[in-house]
Design a protein around this motif. Structure first.
Motif, PDB file in Angstrom:
ATOM      1  N   UNK A   1       9.901  -4.018   6.980  1.00  0.00           N
ATOM      2  CA  UNK A   1       9.656  -4.857   7.802  1.00  0.00           C
ATOM      3  C   UNK A   1      11.133  -5.939   8.037  1.00  0.00           C
ATOM      4  N   UNK A   2      11.917  -5.736   7.394  1.00  0.00           N
ATOM      5  CA  UNK A   2      13.170  -6.323   7.412  1.00  0.00           C
ATOM      6  C   UNK A   2      13.947  -5.474   8.452  1.00  0.00           C
TER       7      UNK A   2
ATOM      8  N   UNK B   1      15.620  -8.894  16.428  1.00  0.00           N
ATOM      9  CA  UNK B   1      16.425 -10.154  16.541  1.00  0.00           C
ATOM     10  C   UNK B   1      17.733  -9.927  16.937  1.00  0.00           C
ATOM     11  N   UNK B   2      18.365  -8.985  16.399  1.00  0.00           N
ATOM     12  CA  UNK B   2      19.948  -8.835  16.650  1.00  0.00           C
ATOM     13  C   UNK B   2      20.255  -7.613  17.355  1.00  0.00           C
ATOM     14  N   UNK B   3      19.600  -6.427  17.073  1.00  0.00           N
ATOM     15  CA  UNK B   3      20.017  -5.156  17.583  1.00  0.00           C
ATOM     16  C   UNK B   3      19.647  -4.456  18.832  1.00  0.00           C
ATOM     17  N   UNK B   4      18.339  -5.203  19.156  1.00  0.00           N
ATOM     18  CA  UNK B   4      17.630  -4.589  20.484  1.00  0.00           C
ATOM     19  C   UNK B   4      18.512  -4.336  21.653  1.00  0.00           C
TER      20      UNK B   4
END
Length: 283
Positions: free
Chosen positions: A19-20, A27-30
């Motif tokens: 989940x994390x 949220x950040x790495x896409x």
């Protein structure tokens, strides 16, 4: 950490990890990691986190489980000891006391002569056995040493008890707690206790020394020596010496070497020596 909490952490860590990872990725790495690469990294990250944390939790779970098992065994042992102490008190102890009272009355009725002398000897023997039974009851009601307690304190406590009756006791203890298993601690303590109280009851000694040290090969050597009168080997092996037989039986069960022989005379200890030794595996 409680047992149930550890189990829930073990079960939930993979779910929490994935989940994390999905949250951080979206949220950040896409912009930097493609969907295919992210899907490929997900099981790897879960595996690494799980192996790292779950292994620690499993070790902790095993420790908690072992501790619970020790507590259950200790509780069961204490219940058995208390039951045995109660049976000794309600049965043998009370019977011996009544027998002693009756012998006192018989001694008064047979004042003078050989019969009175015999009755007096019987009364002395009964009282001696009665005191032994009371001592056994007191020992049974004491909590036995366990692994998470400095069990050598039990030896020092026995030394203090004997010092109260005028016996000078010296303890030279160099055997680490970790050198013995729980079972070995219990059996060695029982042998030492029997040897020390035998000195108090039979040796007519004024000094007693207890030594214990770890051997270089991984075993140990423990001795109890006194400056008393000593005794002959034939007397030691007599059927009536139940304490000696008990020590021999305990040592035999554990695979230890037990020697009861005249002391060397070192430091004025020229009475009897009881030696318990375990041969180690390291050469």
């Amino acid at each position: 950490m409680p047992y149930n909490r550890i189990k829930w952490l073990i079960l939930s860590i993979p779910t929490i990890t994935i989940a994390l990872w999905e949250y951080v990725r979206h949220a950040f790495l896409l912009p930097y990691i493609s969907m295919d690469l992210g899907n490929l990294l997900a099981p790897v990250i879960v595996l690494l986190v799980t192996v790292t944390f779950v292994r620690m939790l499993m070790r902790r779970l095993e420790q908690v489980h072992e501790s619970l098992q020790q507590e259950r065994a200790l509780k069961a042992g204490l219940m058995e000891r208390e039951q045995l102490a109660r049976e000794l008190h309600d049965g043998i102890s009370q019977s011996l006391f009544l027998l002693s009272v009756k012998l006192d009355r018989l001694e008064q009725e047979t004042a003078g002569g050989q019969a009175a002398k015999t009755v007096s000897q019987l009364r002395s023997t009964v009282r001696h056995v009665y005191e032994d039974v009371r001592q056994s009851i007191a020992s049974l009601r004491k909590e036995p040493a366990v692994a998470d307690v400095q069990w050598m304190q039990a030896v020092k406590q026995m030394a203090d008890d004997l010092a109260l009756i005028g016996l000078q006791v010296e303890v030279d203890w160099r055997l680490p707690d970790a050198a013995l298993t729980n079972k070995e601690k219990v059996e060695l303590l029982a042998i030492i206790r029997e040897a020390m109280f035998n000195v108090q009851k039979h040796a007519r000694a004024s000094r007693l020394k207890v030594r214990a040290a770890e051997a270089e090969d991984g075993g140990f050597r423990c001795t109890v020596t006194d400056n008393g009168t000593g005794t002959e080997q034939a007397e030691l092996e007599a059927m009536g010496r139940y304490g000696v037989r008990m020590m021999m039986d305990r040592a035999a069960v554990m695979g230890w070497r037990l020697v009861i022989a005249p002391a060397s005379g070192e430091d004025g200890m020229n009475g009897l020596m009881v030696e318990v030794a375990k041969e180690g595996k390291r050469k």
